[in-house]
Design an enzyme around this catalytic site. Structure first.
Site, PDB file in Angstrom:
ATOM      1  N   LYS A  51       0.824  -1.211   0.000  1.00  0.00           N
ATOM      2  CA  LYS A  51       0.000   0.000   0.000  1.00  0.00           C
ATOM      3  C   LYS A  51       0.855   1.257   0.000  1.00  0.00           C
ATOM      4  CE  LYS A  51      -4.281  -1.594   2.189  1.00  0.00           C
ATOM      5  NZ  LYS A  51      -5.202  -1.394   3.326  1.00  0.00           N
ATOM      6  N   ALA A  71      -0.807   1.086   5.997  1.00  0.00           N
ATOM      7  CA  ALA A  71      -1.213   0.174   7.076  1.00  0.00           C
ATOM      8  C   ALA A  71      -2.264  -0.800   6.575  1.00  0.00           C
ATOM      9  CB  ALA A  71      -1.752   0.968   8.267  1.00  0.00           C
ATOM     10  N   ASP A  72      -2.263  -1.976   7.166  1.00  0.00           N
ATOM     11  CA  ASP A  72      -3.285  -2.971   6.863  1.00  0.00           C
ATOM     12  C   ASP A  72      -3.549  -3.790   8.131  1.00  0.00           C
ATOM     13  OD1 ASP A  72      -4.527  -4.060   4.069  1.00  0.00           O
ATOM     14  OD2 ASP A  72      -4.483  -5.632   5.584  1.00  0.00           O
ATOM     15  N   THR A  73      -4.797  -4.184   8.311  1.00  0.00           N
ATOM     16  CA  THR A  73      -5.198  -4.927   9.508  1.00  0.00           C
ATOM     17  C   THR A  73      -5.845  -6.249   9.111  1.00  0.00           C
ATOM     18  OG1 THR A  73      -5.571  -2.855  10.712  1.00  0.00           O
ATOM     19  CG2 THR A  73      -6.583  -4.839  11.623  1.00  0.00           C
ATOM     20  N   GLY A 108      -0.194  -4.233  10.321  1.00  0.00           N
ATOM     21  CA  GLY A 108       1.134  -3.992   9.792  1.00  0.00           C
ATOM     22  C   GLY A 108       1.237  -2.539   9.362  1.00  0.00           C
TER      23      GLY A 108
END
Length: 200
Positions: A51, A71-73, A108
């Protein structure tokens, strides 16, 4: 253009940064969420990196942008990643699986710092344990009918209606919302960066 760019369309991440007093621009990532890695930590860090770089590549000509945050969840149960539900049935099955048990939420984060004509990446991940009280099938069905689970990893948002079933949290609550703010500030300090001190 602000010096800090958030590579995410998430209103929750935007709200967390705003509450922290950070000035930033939002440019949603167009990168594909291609899950790779041997563990939830590796997967979520790779997703955040993808991203961040998808936005940073567009910004290389923009001299004002100095920092990109991606960010990624994801949600994991017994080390298996539970993504966004494909339909209401999958959302129901996911929540039934999690009801009365503990699971993990991983976020992350990749920080890209401009260094001349390059972006230097710094990635990390944070894990928070979340435990639900037992939840009946009817309660799950009522929640699924609201449509709220459909765009969320693990089929729920802790800040939404399903939050009433949370028995306990071990770790950073903001991490479950979508951005481990304390860890982000800590990692920035290690890099010698004060986000609040970055002028527009």
């Amino acid at each position: 253009m602000e010096k800090i760019v958030l590579a995410s369309a998430s209103p929750r991440r935007r709200e967390l940064l705003e509450r922290a007093g950070i000035g930033f621009a939002v440019i949603p990532s167009k990168g594909e969420e291609d899950i790779q890695g041997n563990s939830p930590e590796q997967v979520v860090e790779m997703l955040s990196r993808t991203k961040a770089f998808s936005v940073a590549d567009e910004l290389m000509e923009n001299r004002e942008a100095e920092l990109v945050i991606g960010a990624d969840t994801i949600v994991a149960f017994q080390n298996k990643i539970l993504g966004k539900p494909a339909d209401e049935q999958e959302a129901f099955e996911t929540l039934k699986l999690l009801a009365g048990k503990a699971h993990q939420v991983y976020t992350g984060v990749t920080i890209l710092v401009r260094n001349g004509e390059k972006w230097e990446p710094h990635s990390f991940s944070e894990c928070t344990d979340v435990e639900f009280y037992p939840v009946s099938d009817n309660e799950i069905l009522d929640y699924v009918k609201t449509g709220e689970p459909m765009d969320k990893a693990g089929s729920y948002g802790i800040q939404g209606r399903f939050g009433v079933y949370v028995k306990g949290i071990r770790g950073d609550y903001n991490n479950v919302v979508g951005l481990p703010l304390g860890r982000l500030f800590y990692e920035m300090k290690k890099l010698g960066i004060d986000m609040r001190g970055m002028e527009k």
